[in-house]
Design a protein around this motif. Structure first.
Motif, PDB file in Angstrom:
ATOM      1  N   LEU A 197       0.704  -1.193  -0.113  1.00 60.39           N
ATOM      2  CA  LEU A 197       0.173   0.094  -0.072  1.00 60.39           C
ATOM      3  C   LEU A 197       0.598   0.948   0.120  1.00 60.39           C
ATOM      4  CD1 LEU A 197      -2.822  -1.023   2.598  1.00 60.39           C
ATOM      5  CD2 LEU A 197      -2.911  -0.707   0.018  1.00 60.39           C
ATOM      6  N   THR A 198       1.963   1.150   0.786  1.00 60.91           N
ATOM      7  CA  THR A 198       2.887   2.384   0.801  1.00 60.91           C
ATOM      8  C   THR A 198       3.318   2.645  -0.505  1.00 60.91           C
ATOM      9  OG1 THR A 198       3.212   1.990   2.897  1.00 60.91           O
ATOM     10  CG2 THR A 198       4.903   3.424   1.956  1.00 60.91           C
ATOM     11  N   LEU A 199       3.989   1.542  -0.968  1.00 57.56           N
ATOM     12  CA  LEU A 199       4.639   1.703  -2.497  1.00 57.56           C
ATOM     13  C   LEU A 199       3.463   2.149  -3.605  1.00 57.56           C
ATOM     14  CD1 LEU A 199       6.729  -1.452  -2.682  1.00 57.56           C
ATOM     15  CD2 LEU A 199       7.656   1.105  -2.476  1.00 57.56           C
ATOM     16  N   ALA A 200       2.390   1.754  -3.408  1.00 55.98           N
ATOM     17  CA  ALA A 200       1.302   2.165  -4.468  1.00 55.98           C
ATOM     18  C   ALA A 200       0.920   3.781  -4.214  1.00 55.98           C
ATOM     19  CB  ALA A 200       0.163   1.245  -4.192  1.00 55.98           C
ATOM     20  N   LEU A 201       0.777   4.097  -2.951  1.00 50.31           N
ATOM     21  CA  LEU A 201       0.480   5.486  -2.940  1.00 50.31           C
ATOM     22  C   LEU A 201       1.509   6.318  -3.022  1.00 50.31           C
ATOM     23  CD1 LEU A 201      -1.335   7.486  -1.485  1.00 50.31           C
ATOM     24  CD2 LEU A 201      -0.229   7.052   0.704  1.00 50.31           C
ATOM     25  N   THR A 202       2.769   5.927  -2.830  1.00 48.19           N
ATOM     26  CA  THR A 202       4.077   6.743  -3.469  1.00 48.19           C
ATOM     27  C   THR A 202       3.941   6.858  -4.605  1.00 48.19           C
ATOM     28  OG1 THR A 202       5.237   5.968  -1.402  1.00 48.19           O
ATOM     29  CG2 THR A 202       6.456   7.038  -2.818  1.00 48.19           C
ATOM     30  N   SER A 203       4.013   5.768  -5.654  1.00 48.19           N
ATOM     31  CA  SER A 203       4.027   5.840  -7.030  1.00 48.19           C
ATOM     32  C   SER A 203       3.154   6.747  -7.499  1.00 48.19           C
ATOM     33  CB  SER A 203       4.267   4.443  -7.572  1.00 48.19           C
ATOM     34  OG  SER A 203       2.882   3.700  -7.454  1.00 48.19           O
ATOM     35  N   THR A 204       1.798   6.569  -7.115  1.00 49.66           N
ATOM     36  CA  THR A 204       0.684   7.377  -7.346  1.00 49.66           C
ATOM     37  C   THR A 204       0.859   8.854  -7.450  1.00 49.66           C
ATOM     38  OG1 THR A 204      -0.854   5.615  -7.152  1.00 49.66           O
ATOM     39  CG2 THR A 204      -1.842   7.915  -7.299  1.00 49.66           C
ATOM     40  N   LEU A 205       1.404   9.185  -6.062  1.00 48.28           N
ATOM     41  CA  LEU A 205       1.491  10.535  -5.762  1.00 48.28           C
ATOM     42  C   LEU A 205       2.762  10.869  -6.561  1.00 48.28           C
ATOM     43  CD1 LEU A 205       1.272  10.726  -1.864  1.00 48.28           C
ATOM     44  CD2 LEU A 205      -0.486  11.718  -3.706  1.00 48.28           C
ATOM     45  N   GLY A 206       3.874  10.106  -6.975  1.00 54.14           N
ATOM     46  CA  GLY A 206       4.894  10.603  -7.544  1.00 54.14           C
ATOM     47  C   GLY A 206       4.462  10.934  -9.057  1.00 54.14           C
ATOM     48  N   VAL A 207       3.676  10.238  -9.722  1.00 53.65           N
ATOM     49  CA  VAL A 207       3.288  10.429 -11.085  1.00 53.65           C
ATOM     50  C   VAL A 207       2.429  11.597 -11.137  1.00 53.65           C
ATOM     51  CG1 VAL A 207       1.551   9.481 -12.676  1.00 53.65           C
ATOM     52  CG2 VAL A 207       3.184   7.966 -11.547  1.00 53.65           C
ATOM     53  N   VAL A 208       1.441  11.925  -9.931  1.00 53.94           N
ATOM     54  CA  VAL A 208       0.819  13.094  -9.967  1.00 53.94           C
ATOM     55  C   VAL A 208       1.606  14.291 -10.074  1.00 53.94           C
ATOM     56  CG1 VAL A 208      -0.916  14.412  -8.720  1.00 53.94           C
ATOM     57  CG2 VAL A 208      -1.443  12.016  -9.066  1.00 53.94           C
ATOM     58  N   ALA A 209       2.758  14.202  -9.103  1.00 56.71           N
ATOM     59  CA  ALA A 209       3.597  15.557  -9.118  1.00 56.71           C
ATOM     60  C   ALA A 209       4.287  15.555 -10.427  1.00 56.71           C
ATOM     61  CB  ALA A 209       4.688  15.116  -7.812  1.00 56.71           C
ATOM     62  N   VAL A 210       4.717  14.729 -11.177  1.00 57.62           N
ATOM     63  CA  VAL A 210       5.335  14.833 -12.456  1.00 57.62           C
ATOM     64  C   VAL A 210       4.503  15.304 -13.389  1.00 57.62           C
ATOM     65  CG1 VAL A 210       6.554  13.303 -14.176  1.00 57.62           C
ATOM     66  CG2 VAL A 210       7.034  13.090 -11.805  1.00 57.62           C
ATOM     67  N   THR A 211       3.175  14.701 -13.572  1.00 54.51           N
ATOM     68  CA  THR A 211       2.396  15.006 -14.783  1.00 54.51           C
ATOM     69  C   THR A 211       1.843  16.295 -14.430  1.00 54.51           C
ATOM     70  OG1 THR A 211       0.675  13.839 -13.841  1.00 54.51           O
ATOM     71  CG2 THR A 211       1.991  12.768 -15.366  1.00 54.51           C
ATOM     72  N   ALA A 212       1.641  16.964 -13.206  1.00 55.11           N
ATOM     73  CA  ALA A 212       0.704  18.092 -13.121  1.00 55.11           C
ATOM     74  C   ALA A 212       1.721  19.221 -13.330  1.00 55.11           C
ATOM     75  CB  ALA A 212       0.352  18.285 -11.621  1.00 55.11           C
ATOM     76  N   SER A 213       1.017  20.348 -14.144  1.00 51.13           N
ATOM     77  CA  SER A 213       1.781  21.388 -14.299  1.00 51.13           C
ATOM     78  C   SER A 213       0.848  22.753 -13.993  1.00 51.13           C
ATOM     79  CB  SER A 213       2.250  21.331 -15.843  1.00 51.13           C
ATOM     80  OG  SER A 213       1.012  21.412 -16.595  1.00 51.13           O
ATOM     81  N   PRO A 214       1.572  23.671 -13.682  1.00 53.70           N
ATOM     82  CA  PRO A 214       0.870  24.811 -13.497  1.00 53.70           C
ATOM     83  C   PRO A 214       0.145  25.303 -14.796  1.00 53.70           C
ATOM     84  CG  PRO A 214       3.163  25.442 -13.817  1.00 53.70           C
ATOM     85  CD  PRO A 214       2.903  23.995 -13.672  1.00 53.70           C
ATOM     86  N   ALA A 215      -1.092  26.274 -14.804  1.00 50.44           N
ATOM     87  CA  ALA A 215      -1.758  26.661 -15.705  1.00 50.44           C
ATOM     88  C   ALA A 215      -0.919  27.415 -16.821  1.00 50.44           C
ATOM     89  CB  ALA A 215      -3.264  27.445 -15.250  1.00 50.44           C
ATOM     90  N   GLN A 216      -1.139  27.357 -17.956  1.00 51.96           N
ATOM     91  CA  GLN A 216      -0.371  28.016 -18.854  1.00 51.96           C
ATOM     92  C   GLN A 216      -1.147  29.201 -19.258  1.00 51.96           C
ATOM     93  OE1 GLN A 216       2.771  27.466 -20.286  1.00 51.96           O
ATOM     94  NE2 GLN A 216       2.844  25.525 -18.776  1.00 51.96           N
ATOM     95  N   ALA A 217      -0.447  30.696 -19.322  1.00 51.01           N
ATOM     96  CA  ALA A 217      -1.240  31.786 -19.773  1.00 51.01           C
ATOM     97  C   ALA A 217      -1.377  31.767 -21.507  1.00 51.01           C
ATOM     98  CB  ALA A 217      -0.586  32.855 -19.373  1.00 51.01           C
ATOM     99  N   LEU A 218      -2.109  32.385 -21.982  1.00 50.02           N
ATOM    100  CA  LEU A 218      -2.311  32.645 -23.568  1.00 50.02           C
ATOM    101  C   LEU A 218      -2.373  34.176 -23.628  1.00 50.02           C
ATOM    102  CD1 LEU A 218      -4.876  29.831 -24.407  1.00 50.02           C
ATOM    103  CD2 LEU A 218      -2.591  29.737 -24.836  1.00 50.02           C
ATOM    104  N   PRO A 219      -1.829  34.494 -25.107  1.00 49.15           N
ATOM    105  CA  PRO A 219      -2.010  35.864 -25.497  1.00 49.15           C
ATOM    106  C   PRO A 219      -3.475  36.428 -25.041  1.00 49.15           C
ATOM    107  CG  PRO A 219      -0.902  34.476 -27.177  1.00 49.15           C
ATOM    108  CD  PRO A 219      -1.342  33.577 -26.196  1.00 49.15           C
ATOM    109  N   THR A 220      -3.198  37.631 -24.719  1.00 55.75           N
ATOM    110  CA  THR A 220      -4.584  38.434 -24.224  1.00 55.75           C
ATOM    111  C   THR A 220      -4.592  39.672 -25.150  1.00 55.75           C
ATOM    112  OG1 THR A 220      -3.864  39.310 -22.356  1.00 55.75           O
ATOM    113  CG2 THR A 220      -5.006  37.194 -22.206  1.00 55.75           C
ATOM    114  N   ASN A 221      -5.826  40.507 -24.923  1.00 52.87           N
ATOM    115  CA  ASN A 221      -5.663  41.952 -25.507  1.00 52.87           C
ATOM    116  C   ASN A 221      -5.392  41.956 -26.975  1.00 52.87           C
ATOM    117  OD1 ASN A 221      -6.212  44.543 -25.452  1.00 52.87           O
ATOM    118  ND2 ASN A 221      -4.116  45.100 -24.496  1.00 52.87           N
ATOM    119  N   CYS A 222      -5.646  41.136 -27.604  1.00 54.60           N
ATOM    120  CA  CYS A 222      -5.607  40.835 -29.212  1.00 54.60           C
ATOM    121  C   CYS A 222      -6.718  41.560 -29.936  1.00 54.60           C
ATOM    122  CB  CYS A 222      -5.595  39.286 -29.618  1.00 54.60           C
ATOM    123  SG  CYS A 222      -4.655  38.364 -28.790  1.00 54.60           S
ATOM    124  N   ASN A 223      -5.942  42.531 -30.736  1.00 54.23           N
ATOM    125  CA  ASN A 223      -6.820  43.267 -31.959  1.00 54.23           C
ATOM    126  C   ASN A 223      -6.522  42.902 -33.228  1.00 54.23           C
ATOM    127  OD1 ASN A 223      -7.863  44.965 -30.071  1.00 54.23           O
ATOM    128  ND2 ASN A 223      -5.892  45.959 -29.699  1.00 54.23           N
TER     129      ASN A 223
END
Length: 121
Positions: free
Chosen positions: A22-48
């Motif tokens: 159970l410890t290994l399963a939880l650790t590997s799951t959290l490790g995958v989440v930490a690796v694949t999670a990324s902060p939100a990316q901004a896009l260009p705004t105020n376009c004319n």
């Protein structure tokens, strides 16, 4: 597989194996989440956009990333349609889609935004 017993008759080996699994399963799951999670990316705004007769230009002044103008073009005599795309630029740059001679832009036009500069731009 046979579990070992302590003096009171409990199954220590099985309990340890379950806890470790159970410890290994939880650790590997959290490790995958930490690796694949990324902060939100901004896009260009105020376009004319600036429509011309046979061109459509776009400039974005805020956000981050890249963008390019696009427009649908219609041939003046045959009515055939095609799409034209501007070059990919960063914030503050000017992207212009040019239909070419004997074409005019239609009302279908806009800007494509991206967090990175795609290789085919």
């Amino acid at each position: 597989m046979r579990a070992s017993h302590n003096g009171t008759g409990s199954r220590v080996g099985t309990a340890k194996r379950v806890a470790v699994t159970l410890t290994l399963a939880l650790t590997s799951t959290l490790g995958v989440v930490a690796v694949t999670a990324s902060p939100a990316q901004a896009l260009p705004t105020n376009c004319n956009g600036t429509p011309g007769t046979a061109t459509y230009g776009v400039m974005c002044r805020g956000g981050t990333g890249f963008y390019r103008a696009w427009t649908e073009c219609k041939h003046v005599s045959t009515g055939n349609k095609k799409h034209a795309y501007g070059n990919g630029v960063g914030i503050g740059g000017y992207s212009k889609a040019n239909c070419g001679s004997n074409y005019r832009i239609t009302k279908n036009r806009g800007v494509t935004k991206s967090n990175y500069l795609p290789p085919n731009w």
